[in-house]
Design a protein around this motif. Structure first.
Motif, PDB file in Angstrom:
ATOM      1  N   TYR A 161      65.824-101.765 -39.152  1.00 15.52           N
ATOM      2  CA  TYR A 161      65.731-100.499 -39.733  1.00 15.52           C
ATOM      3  C   TYR A 161      64.595 -99.785 -39.309  1.00 15.52           C
ATOM      4  CZ  TYR A 161      65.219 -97.100 -43.437  1.00 15.52           C
ATOM      5  OH  TYR A 161      64.890 -95.998 -44.209  1.00 15.52           O
ATOM      6  N   TRP A 162      64.779 -98.444 -38.691  1.00 18.36           N
ATOM      7  CA  TRP A 162      63.818 -97.564 -38.106  1.00 18.36           C
ATOM      8  C   TRP A 162      63.964 -96.084 -38.531  1.00 18.36           C
ATOM      9  CZ3 TRP A 162      59.604 -99.948 -36.399  1.00 18.36           C
ATOM     10  CH2 TRP A 162      58.544 -99.066 -35.978  1.00 18.36           C
ATOM     11  N   PRO A 163      63.366 -95.768 -39.636  1.00 19.83           N
ATOM     12  CA  PRO A 163      63.693 -94.356 -40.104  1.00 19.83           C
ATOM     13  C   PRO A 163      62.887 -93.248 -39.681  1.00 19.83           C
ATOM     14  CG  PRO A 163      62.471 -95.441 -41.735  1.00 19.83           C
ATOM     15  CD  PRO A 163      62.721 -96.549 -40.639  1.00 19.83           C
ATOM     16  N   HIS A 164      61.798 -93.532 -38.617  1.00 19.12           N
ATOM     17  CA  HIS A 164      61.113 -92.789 -38.052  1.00 19.12           C
ATOM     18  C   HIS A 164      61.638 -92.360 -36.597  1.00 19.12           C
ATOM     19  CE1 HIS A 164      58.474 -94.016 -41.273  1.00 19.12           C
ATOM     20  NE2 HIS A 164      58.857 -95.262 -41.098  1.00 19.12           N
ATOM     21  N   LYS A 165      60.876 -91.339 -35.917  1.00 23.58           N
ATOM     22  CA  LYS A 165      61.073 -91.013 -34.499  1.00 23.58           C
ATOM     23  C   LYS A 165      60.836 -92.149 -33.746  1.00 23.58           C
ATOM     24  CE  LYS A 165      57.839 -89.071 -32.429  1.00 23.58           C
ATOM     25  NZ  LYS A 165      56.939 -88.451 -30.991  1.00 23.58           N
ATOM     26  N   THR A 166      61.853 -92.230 -32.886  1.00 24.75           N
ATOM     27  CA  THR A 166      61.569 -93.450 -31.774  1.00 24.75           C
ATOM     28  C   THR A 166      61.072 -93.060 -30.442  1.00 24.75           C
ATOM     29  OG1 THR A 166      63.795 -93.039 -30.985  1.00 24.75           O
ATOM     30  CG2 THR A 166      63.441 -94.700 -32.745  1.00 24.75           C
ATOM     31  N   ASN A 167      61.187 -91.861 -30.180  1.00 20.61           N
ATOM     32  CA  ASN A 167      60.684 -91.477 -28.617  1.00 20.61           C
ATOM     33  C   ASN A 167      59.112 -91.320 -28.624  1.00 20.61           C
ATOM     34  OD1 ASN A 167      63.205 -91.027 -27.804  1.00 20.61           O
ATOM     35  ND2 ASN A 167      63.302 -88.718 -27.970  1.00 20.61           N
ATOM     36  N   GLY A 168      58.662 -92.363 -27.699  1.00 22.22           N
ATOM     37  CA  GLY A 168      57.263 -92.308 -27.521  1.00 22.22           C
ATOM     38  C   GLY A 168      56.623 -93.273 -28.577  1.00 22.22           C
ATOM     39  N   ASN A 169      57.459 -93.667 -29.545  1.00 19.17           N
ATOM     40  CA  ASN A 169      56.629 -94.687 -30.632  1.00 19.17           C
ATOM     41  C   ASN A 169      56.398 -95.793 -30.248  1.00 19.17           C
ATOM     42  OD1 ASN A 169      56.419 -95.986 -33.067  1.00 19.17           O
ATOM     43  ND2 ASN A 169      57.424 -94.516 -34.338  1.00 19.17           N
TER      44      ASN A 169
END
Length: 169
Positions: A8-16
């Motif tokens: 579960y990843w409700p945040h921005k993924t690019n560059g994270n």
């Protein structure tokens, strides 16, 4: 049958970096890249559809209330994985398939903040992991403790309400 890892990843993924590290850690543990859910998470629905799912739920420094949806649900935490100083993954499985052997139990309670409560509750019983104030003037709190019966005794003897155990690691 192998377990299906779901991140579960409700945040921005690019560059994270935490996202990339989380996927790598899950892949190293399971041998599979996790399915990623970025929308609202319905733990009960996932476990109804995929009985062999394992949900990896990120908890970040400063996160509050993340554990609320586990109360009364059918998922329990069985492990905590440190990904970085800012991120840890809570490993959630269906309640019926959980083999709870960990020493640290995650116990939830609704408390009325009073000196009597804080005098009885000490770090040998449980420590606070998270707290949320309610409109009713109470606090919903998540504690980490080793003895559930001792914790419940302190909670109830001070006129507060035990809400349940959401897992242990």
């Amino acid at each position: 049958m192998s377990k299906i890892p779901i991140l579960y990843w409700p945040h921005k993924t690019n560059g994270n970096n935490d996202y990339q590290l989380s996927r790598k850690v899950i892949n190293n543990i399971t041998g599979l890249m996790p399915e990623v859910i970025a929308d609202d998470l319905d733990i009960g629905e996932i476990f109804n559809q995929k009985k062999d799912a394992v949900i990896y739920y990120p908890v970040f420094c400063g996160s509050t209330g993340w554990w609320g949806e586990l109360l009364g649900g059918n998922g329990v935490i069985i492990e905590k994985i440190i990904v970085s100083p800012e991120c840890q993954l809570m490993v959630i499985v269906p309640e019926g398939s959980a083999n709870l052997r960990g020493k640290n139990q995650l116990l939830a309670a609704e408390i009325r903040p009073s000196s009597g409560f804080f005098k009885k509750m000490n770090s040998s019983i449980a420590t606070v992991a998270d707290m949320l104030a309610t409109d009713a003037g109470t606090i919903l709190a998540l504690f980490s403790g080793k003895n559930q019966n001792q914790f419940i005794n302190v909670i109830e003897s001070t006129g507060n309400s035990y809400l349940g155990c959401i897992g242990q690691y």
